[in-house]
Motif scaffolding. Structure first.
Motif, short mmCIF file in Angstrom:
data_model
loop_
_atom_site.label_atom_id
_atom_site.label_comp_id
_atom_site.label_asym_id
_atom_site.label_seq_id
_atom_site.Cartn_x
_atom_site.Cartn_y
_atom_site.Cartn_z
N ALA A 109 69.50 -75.84 -134.67
CA ALA A 109 68.39 -75.20 -133.97
C ALA A 109 68.21 -73.77 -134.48
O ALA A 109 69.16 -72.98 -134.51
CB ALA A 109 68.65 -75.19 -132.47
N VAL A 110 66.98 -73.45 -134.88
CA VAL A 110 66.69 -72.16 -135.50
C VAL A 110 65.52 -71.50 -134.76
O VAL A 110 64.50 -72.13 -134.50
CB VAL A 110 66.31 -72.35 -136.98
CG1 VAL A 110 66.03 -70.99 -137.65
CG2 VAL A 110 67.41 -73.10 -137.73
N ARG A 111 65.68 -70.23 -134.42
CA ARG A 111 64.58 -69.46 -133.83
C ARG A 111 63.81 -68.79 -134.97
O ARG A 111 64.41 -68.17 -135.86
CB ARG A 111 65.12 -68.39 -132.88
CG ARG A 111 64.04 -67.70 -132.06
CD ARG A 111 63.46 -68.61 -131.01
NE ARG A 111 64.40 -68.86 -129.91
CZ ARG A 111 64.19 -69.76 -128.96
NH1 ARG A 111 63.08 -70.49 -128.95
NH2 ARG A 111 65.09 -69.94 -128.00
N VAL A 112 62.49 -68.93 -134.93
CA VAL A 112 61.64 -68.41 -136.02
C VAL A 112 60.63 -67.42 -135.45
O VAL A 112 60.30 -67.46 -134.26
CB VAL A 112 60.93 -69.56 -136.75
CG1 VAL A 112 61.95 -70.48 -137.43
CG2 VAL A 112 60.04 -70.37 -135.80
N ASN A 163 62.22 -62.71 -139.75
CA ASN A 163 63.60 -63.18 -139.86
C ASN A 163 63.70 -64.56 -139.22
O ASN A 163 62.78 -65.00 -138.53
CB ASN A 163 64.53 -62.19 -139.16
CG ASN A 163 65.97 -62.28 -139.64
OD1 ASN A 163 66.26 -62.96 -140.62
ND2 ASN A 163 66.86 -61.61 -138.94
N VAL A 164 64.79 -65.25 -139.44
CA VAL A 164 65.10 -66.48 -138.71
C VAL A 164 66.52 -66.37 -138.18
O VAL A 164 67.40 -65.80 -138.83
CB VAL A 164 64.93 -67.74 -139.59
CG1 VAL A 164 63.49 -67.93 -140.01
CG2 VAL A 164 65.84 -67.70 -140.81
N GLU A 203 58.93 -58.80 -127.57
CA GLU A 203 59.88 -58.25 -128.55
C GLU A 203 59.41 -58.54 -129.97
O GLU A 203 59.47 -57.65 -130.84
CB GLU A 203 61.27 -58.83 -128.32
CG GLU A 203 62.32 -58.26 -129.26
CD GLU A 203 63.72 -58.46 -128.75
OE1 GLU A 203 64.54 -59.02 -129.49
OE2 GLU A 203 64.01 -58.05 -127.60
N LEU A 204 58.94 -59.75 -130.23
CA LEU A 204 58.44 -60.07 -131.56
C LEU A 204 57.23 -59.20 -131.91
O LEU A 204 57.14 -58.67 -133.03
CB LEU A 204 58.07 -61.55 -131.65
CG LEU A 204 57.38 -62.00 -132.95
CD1 LEU A 204 58.23 -61.67 -134.17
CD2 LEU A 204 57.06 -63.49 -132.90
N ALA A 205 56.32 -59.04 -130.97
CA ALA A 205 55.14 -58.21 -131.21
C ALA A 205 55.52 -56.76 -131.48
O ALA A 205 55.01 -56.12 -132.42
CB ALA A 205 54.18 -58.30 -130.03
N GLU A 206 56.43 -56.23 -130.66
CA GLU A 206 56.85 -54.84 -130.81
C GLU A 206 57.58 -54.62 -132.13
O GLU A 206 57.33 -53.64 -132.85
CB GLU A 206 57.75 -54.45 -129.64
CG GLU A 206 58.55 -53.17 -129.82
CD GLU A 206 57.70 -51.93 -130.07
OE1 GLU A 206 58.21 -51.00 -130.71
OE2 GLU A 206 56.52 -51.92 -129.65
N SER A 245 59.74 -71.46 -131.73
CA SER A 245 59.03 -70.20 -131.53
C SER A 245 59.68 -69.39 -130.42
O SER A 245 60.42 -69.90 -129.59
CB SER A 245 57.57 -70.49 -131.18
OG SER A 245 57.49 -71.19 -129.94
N VAL A 246 59.35 -68.11 -130.40
CA VAL A 246 60.00 -67.22 -129.44
C VAL A 246 59.54 -67.45 -128.01
O VAL A 246 60.23 -67.06 -127.06
CB VAL A 246 59.77 -65.73 -129.83
CG1 VAL A 246 60.37 -65.44 -131.18
CG2 VAL A 246 58.30 -65.37 -129.79
#
Length: 333
Positions: A232-235, A193-194, A167-170, A156-157
């Motif tokens: 490792a992946v950011r989701v 996105n991932v 940033e995710l919220a915006e 998670s971010v």
């Protein structure tokens, strides 16, 4: 009773450390919240209290017996030596000392014996928040003689801090409103996105987070030669990490025995008839569980889905558990 400082108290992990210290009634006479100049004149919550944030460059470490650093590498490298020079015991959540052979890297549920014999002024490193829950899940399986670990992380971010949450919220709001949005924390858009790279790539094409997983796991589990393949992946999730784990072992696999080992080690094992058969990062957030579901085998490979609160369990709780173990051992007397 002792006094302690939380350095980096205004960050996500720092706030969680303060929350857990209060909830678990850590026996501190006084707790200081310490952070940088960008948080001057701010306060943070500690139980029913609001603590004024002390400025790091002005803070007198000689006033405390313990400092929990959750402020990142650069702060740790500069201020941990200063704190220790004042006789302070330090628990550090950064990568600054995790691979230092002279500094114990500790998850109490995995290798609490590393805390034995420590004295006041000691330095203890705690692992990456992606490593701690994974190590807790793998430790009970070591008697099965691991041969290879393959893991994909879905992170998670919040692992990148408050600005990443914003940033995710915006970006999410902007996309629904058909507005343009900027990428400042992440190189590419994270909303819907991932991102299959966390940290810079080395000459072998391995990302920084993937190397951290490999090296810290090997050290924690005392499996220096274990092949570890990590992606490792950011989701686009606010809180909660997840892992898809495949562990090849030499021994025959009895899934009932595997589950019993995991449960005996304190992990939460979800069966097909519970919680819809699996636990998501959202469901794992806000509690202290390390959750295992989708447990199965393929030949001599154990496979499962792992989920945990990255801020609370992966980072803050481990710092507090180390502090509690050291207190019980009389380190601060």
């Amino acid at each position: 009773m002792m006094q302690l400082a939380v350095v980096g108290a205004a960050g996500l992990v720092g706030q969680s450390v303060l929350e857990l210290l209060a909830q678990r009634q850590f026996p501190a006479e006084r707790v200081f919240a310490v952070d940088g100049p960008e948080h001057e004149a701010s306060t943070v919550s500690y139980g029913n209290l609001e603590l004024d944030i002390r400025q790091l460059d002005e803070f007198g470490f000689e006033n405390v017996a313990l400092a929990i650093f959750v402020a990142g590498d650069s702060v740790a490298r500069e201020y941990v030596p200063q704190a220790r020079a004042a006789g302070v015991t330090v628990i550090d959540f950064s990568s600054a000392f995790r691979l230092d052979a002279e500094v114990p890297l500790v998850v109490p549920a995995v290798n609490a014996e590393q805390l034995a014999g420590l004295e006041a002024g000691a330095l203890v490193a705690v692992p990456n928040c992606t490593v701690t829950p994974l190590a807790m899940a793998l430790r009970p399986l070591l008697p099965l003689q691991p041969k290879r670990l393959t893991v994909a992380t879905y992170q998670s971010v919040s692992g990148s801090g408050q600005k990443a949450l914003e940033e995710l919220a915006e970006q999410t709001t902007a996309l629904f409103s058909q507005r343009e949005s900027e990428n400042t924390v992440f190189e590419k858009r994270i909303a819907f996105n991932v991102l299959p790279q966390i940290g810079a790539l080395d000459e072998d094409g391995m990302a920084e987070e993937e190397r951290s997983i490999m090296l810290e796991l090997r050290r924690l589990l005392q499996q220096a030669e274990l092949p570890i393949e990590a992606t490792a992946v950011r989701v686009p999730v606010f809180f909660g990490h997840a892992w898809a784990v495949s562990l090849e072992v030499a021994a025959d696999i009895d899934l009932v025995q595997v589950k019993n080992r995991l449960v005996a080690a304190g992990l939460q094992c979800v069966t097909a008839d519970q919680h819809g058969g699996h636990i998501t990062p959202m469901e794992a957030t806000g509690n202290d569980g390390v959750w295992i579901s989708r447990l199965r085998k393929a030949g001599n490979t154990i496979q499962f889905w792992l989920a945990a609160d990255n801020v609370r369990v992966g980072a803050a709780l481990n710092c507090v558990l180390v502090a509690e173990a050291m207190y019980k051992a009389g380190v601060f007397e």
